[in-house]
Design an enzyme around this catalytic site. Structure first.
Site, PDB file in Angstrom:
ATOM      1  N   SER A  98     -41.026  56.314 -51.516  1.00  0.00           N
ATOM      2  CA  SER A  98     -39.874  55.618 -51.405  1.00  0.00           C
ATOM      3  C   SER A  98     -39.784  54.642 -52.812  1.00  0.00           C
ATOM      4  O   SER A  98     -40.939  54.208 -53.390  1.00  0.00           O
ATOM      5  CB  SER A  98     -39.630  54.805 -50.192  1.00  0.00           C
TER       6      SER A  98
HETATM    7  N1  SAH Z   1     -43.676  56.321 -46.367  1.00  0.00           N
HETATM    8  C1  SAH Z   1     -44.006  57.417 -47.316  1.00  0.00           C
HETATM    9  C2  SAH Z   1     -42.597  58.177 -47.677  1.00  0.00           C
HETATM   10  C3  SAH Z   1     -42.703  59.294 -47.377  1.00  0.00           C
HETATM   11  S1  SAH Z   1     -41.218  60.304 -47.404  1.00  0.00           S
HETATM   12  C4  SAH Z   1     -44.678  56.667 -48.510  1.00  0.00           C
HETATM   13  O1  SAH Z   1     -44.863  55.337 -48.614  1.00  0.00           O
HETATM   14  O2  SAH Z   1     -45.144  57.709 -49.398  1.00  0.00           O
HETATM   15  C5  SAH Z   1     -40.969  60.714 -45.537  1.00  0.00           C
HETATM   16  C6  SAH Z   1     -42.248  61.324 -45.023  1.00  0.00           C
HETATM   17  O3  SAH Z   1     -41.936  61.601 -43.507  1.00  0.00           O
HETATM   18  C7  SAH Z   1     -42.630  62.948 -45.522  1.00  0.00           C
HETATM   19  O4  SAH Z   1     -43.753  62.868 -46.089  1.00  0.00           O
HETATM   20  C8  SAH Z   1     -42.498  63.825 -44.507  1.00  0.00           C
HETATM   21  O5  SAH Z   1     -43.464  64.930 -44.448  1.00  0.00           O
HETATM   22  C9  SAH Z   1     -42.672  62.885 -43.463  1.00  0.00           C
HETATM   23  N2  SAH Z   1     -41.874  63.252 -41.899  1.00  0.00           N
HETATM   24  C10 SAH Z   1     -40.800  63.791 -42.031  1.00  0.00           C
HETATM   25  N3  SAH Z   1     -40.478  64.254 -40.570  1.00  0.00           N
HETATM   26  C11 SAH Z   1     -41.552  63.781 -39.781  1.00  0.00           C
HETATM   27  C12 SAH Z   1     -41.987  63.640 -38.525  1.00  0.00           C
HETATM   28  N4  SAH Z   1     -41.135  64.433 -37.432  1.00  0.00           N
HETATM   29  N5  SAH Z   1     -43.281  63.234 -38.172  1.00  0.00           N
HETATM   30  C13 SAH Z   1     -44.035  62.793 -39.058  1.00  0.00           C
HETATM   31  N6  SAH Z   1     -43.728  62.595 -40.473  1.00  0.00           N
HETATM   32  C14 SAH Z   1     -42.681  63.451 -40.869  1.00  0.00           C
END
Ligand code: SAH
Length: 211
Positions: free
Chosen positions: A61
């Protein structure tokens, strides 16, 4: 990066209700090495105030959004926090410096395993990573003082509301992919009553899984 976050906080202050973020939030934003959480080829851009690709169609993000979500959660040093969407592990690392224990769930196995290794290598020892569908939360360590979801959901998952402590806060982007999503604050009062408030229009990658 810190200057840009401060500028953007100021610019969005009338919408978000916070034109500055807590000093301790800004201190950890300055402290956590974001370049460790992005792929090597993105290293030069690691401290720009923008989201960056981390592989598997996912992104780390934008720093301003990480700071805003962290500030809104208003965590205490003895808090137990759950994150859904570990991704690179960056948001988990930021929160882990402010709380007692951080639990985080990632659905893409490769990302989750890489984040787990990275967080251990960098010494974020109070973070536990699990691979799975975060829709159902992590019952074993519930209830949580705060819950953060970093992928856009069509609705607030009921199991997560259930796993939030009375008096707790959840921050979650709600809305369909490609449509407007709102960063939403969910508060559970001491009686268990839920109140939600839209904070800011945002663009997150979609929440996946089988629900
Ligand atoms: N917080 C992260 C941003 C990640 S983007 C950081 O600091 O880098 C969002 C993430 O959510 C992705 O990696 C995606 O694979 C994950 N995601 C999407 N749906 C999900 C679910 N149902 N359960 C767990 N993770 C999920």
């Amino acid at each position: 990066m810190i200057n840009k976050i401060n500028e953007m906080a100021q610019e969005t202050g009338t919408t978000t209700g916070r034109s500055t973020f807590a000093q301790r939030v800004m201190e950890v934003m300055a402290d956590v090495p974001r370049h460790e959480f992005v792929p090597d080829y993105q290293n030069a851009r690691a401290y720009e105030n923008r989201p960056l690709p981390i592989g598997y169609g996912q992104t780390i993000s934008q720093p301003y959004i990480v700071a805003l979500m962290t500030d809104i959660l208003d965590v205490d040093s003895d808090d137990i926090v759950l994150e859904i969407g570990t991704g690179s592990g960056y948001q988990a690392a930021i929160l882990s410096e402010l709380v007692e224990k951080m639990y985080t769930i990632e659905i893409v196995e490769e990302l989750g395993l890489a984040a787990k290794k990275r967080l251990a290598r960098l010494g974020y020892n109070n973070v536990k990573v699990k691979i799975g569908d975060g829709y159902y939360g992590w019952e074993k360590h519930a209830p949580y003082d705060a819950i953060i979801i970093t992928a856009a959901t069509s609705h607030i998952p009921p199991p997560l509301i259930q796993q939030l402590k009375p008096g707790g806060r959840m921050i979650i982007p709600v809305g369909e992919h490609f449509f407007v999503q709102y960063l939403t604050l969910v508060e559970k009062d001491k009686q268990g009553k839920i109140r939600t408030r839209n904070i800011l229009p945002v663009a997150f990658v979609p929440f996946t899984g089988g629900h």
